[in-house]
Enzyme design. Sequence first.
Site, PDB file in Angstrom:
ATOM      1  N   TYR A  79     -12.575  -2.427  -2.762  1.00 20.16           N
ATOM      2  CA  TYR A  79     -13.077  -2.360  -1.383  1.00 20.16           C
ATOM      3  C   TYR A  79     -14.609  -2.281  -1.317  1.00 20.16           C
ATOM      4  CZ  TYR A  79      -8.330  -1.913   0.458  1.00 20.16           C
ATOM      5  OH  TYR A  79      -7.028  -2.167   0.815  1.00 20.16           O
TER       6      TYR A  79
ATOM      7  N   GLU B  68      -9.772 -10.193  -7.651  1.00 20.75           N
ATOM      8  CA  GLU B  68      -8.820  -9.087  -7.468  1.00 20.75           C
ATOM      9  C   GLU B  68      -7.724  -9.108  -8.537  1.00 20.75           C
ATOM     10  OE1 GLU B  68      -9.394  -8.420  -2.645  1.00 20.75           O
ATOM     11  OE2 GLU B  68      -7.522  -9.260  -3.365  1.00 20.75           O
TER      12      GLU B  68
ATOM     13  N   ASN C  50      -1.592  -0.118   7.413  1.00 18.02           N
ATOM     14  CA  ASN C  50      -1.063  -1.468   7.649  1.00 18.02           C
ATOM     15  C   ASN C  50      -0.269  -2.052   6.481  1.00 18.02           C
ATOM     16  OD1 ASN C  50      -3.238  -2.000   6.047  1.00 18.02           O
ATOM     17  ND2 ASN C  50      -4.351  -3.244   7.534  1.00 18.02           N
TER      18      ASN C  50
ATOM     19  N   LYS D  75       0.836  -1.203   0.000  1.00 22.61           N
ATOM     20  CA  LYS D  75       0.000   0.000   0.000  1.00 22.61           C
ATOM     21  C   LYS D  75       0.874   1.258   0.000  1.00 22.61           C
ATOM     22  CE  LYS D  75      -3.800  -2.282   2.466  1.00 22.61           C
ATOM     23  NZ  LYS D  75      -4.628  -2.235   3.702  1.00 22.61           N
TER      24      LYS D  75
ATOM     25  N   HIS E 163      -1.672  -5.526   1.447  1.00 22.57           N
ATOM     26  CA  HIS E 163      -2.949  -6.210   1.214  1.00 22.57           C
ATOM     27  C   HIS E 163      -2.657  -7.609   0.676  1.00 22.57           C
ATOM     28  CE1 HIS E 163      -6.904  -7.184  -0.388  1.00 22.57           C
ATOM     29  NE2 HIS E 163      -6.246  -7.638  -1.455  1.00 22.57           N
TER      30      HIS E 163
END
Length: 200
Positions: free
Chosen positions: A99, A176, A162, A59, A165
């Site tokens: 998302y 995805e 975080n 990310k 992913h």
Amino acid sequence: MRARGVMLLRGLSRCLTVGIIRGFTPPPETPRLSWAAARLRFHSAGVFGIREQTLVAVKPDGVQRRLVGEIIQRFEKRGFQLVGLKLVQPTQDVLSEHYHDLHEKPFYSALIQYMSSGPVVVMVWEGCDVVRVSRMMVGDTNPADARPGTVRGDWCVHISRNAIHASDSVEVAKKEISLWFHSSELVEWESCTHKNTYNI
Ligand code: IDP
Ligand code: MG
């Protein structure tokens, strides 16, 4: 009289045995594959999950913090095979699709803003149980719960940053991967370490 009874019983038992055997139809023989043919079939069809694929993304915070190299190294060293890799500035369209399940969460708009704040490195990794193992390598969503030795447990502090992913199921991984990659961007290749990784 006794001898007659014994003979009757013997005859009855013979009839029953013959009847049972006649009525029994053995299952058709399963054709046997040669070892080489079986290996080829398993290999190309992905039996045993050897060709399982997952989407992993570093990310924007992970890219900014120069974690890309170390993250790639963990997956490589584990034995997984890289089949797709690119640095992209994600569009709102891709992020809202990615998302979609979280669109009613209170943090959704902050999440989309964070994910579009800079480039992400998206990858497709392949290997046996790669979806499940990647999730273990990534660690719990909240870094405070992530075990040391996981990406989030080693390098992150807060749930909103975080770093990484990873798809959470094989079905989600397929969706995805097709969202982030065109099929022509994925490379099918034979690793020379394959035999040492899988013993096949
Ligand atoms: P995952 O990334 O471990 O699969 P998900 O529940 O799918 O976790 O959530 C997707 C992402 O949304 C998380 O990685 C994190 O960036 C963000 N997120 C999840 N829960 C929260 C929260 O409570 N506050 C802020 N961000 C969150
Ligand atoms: Mg998730």
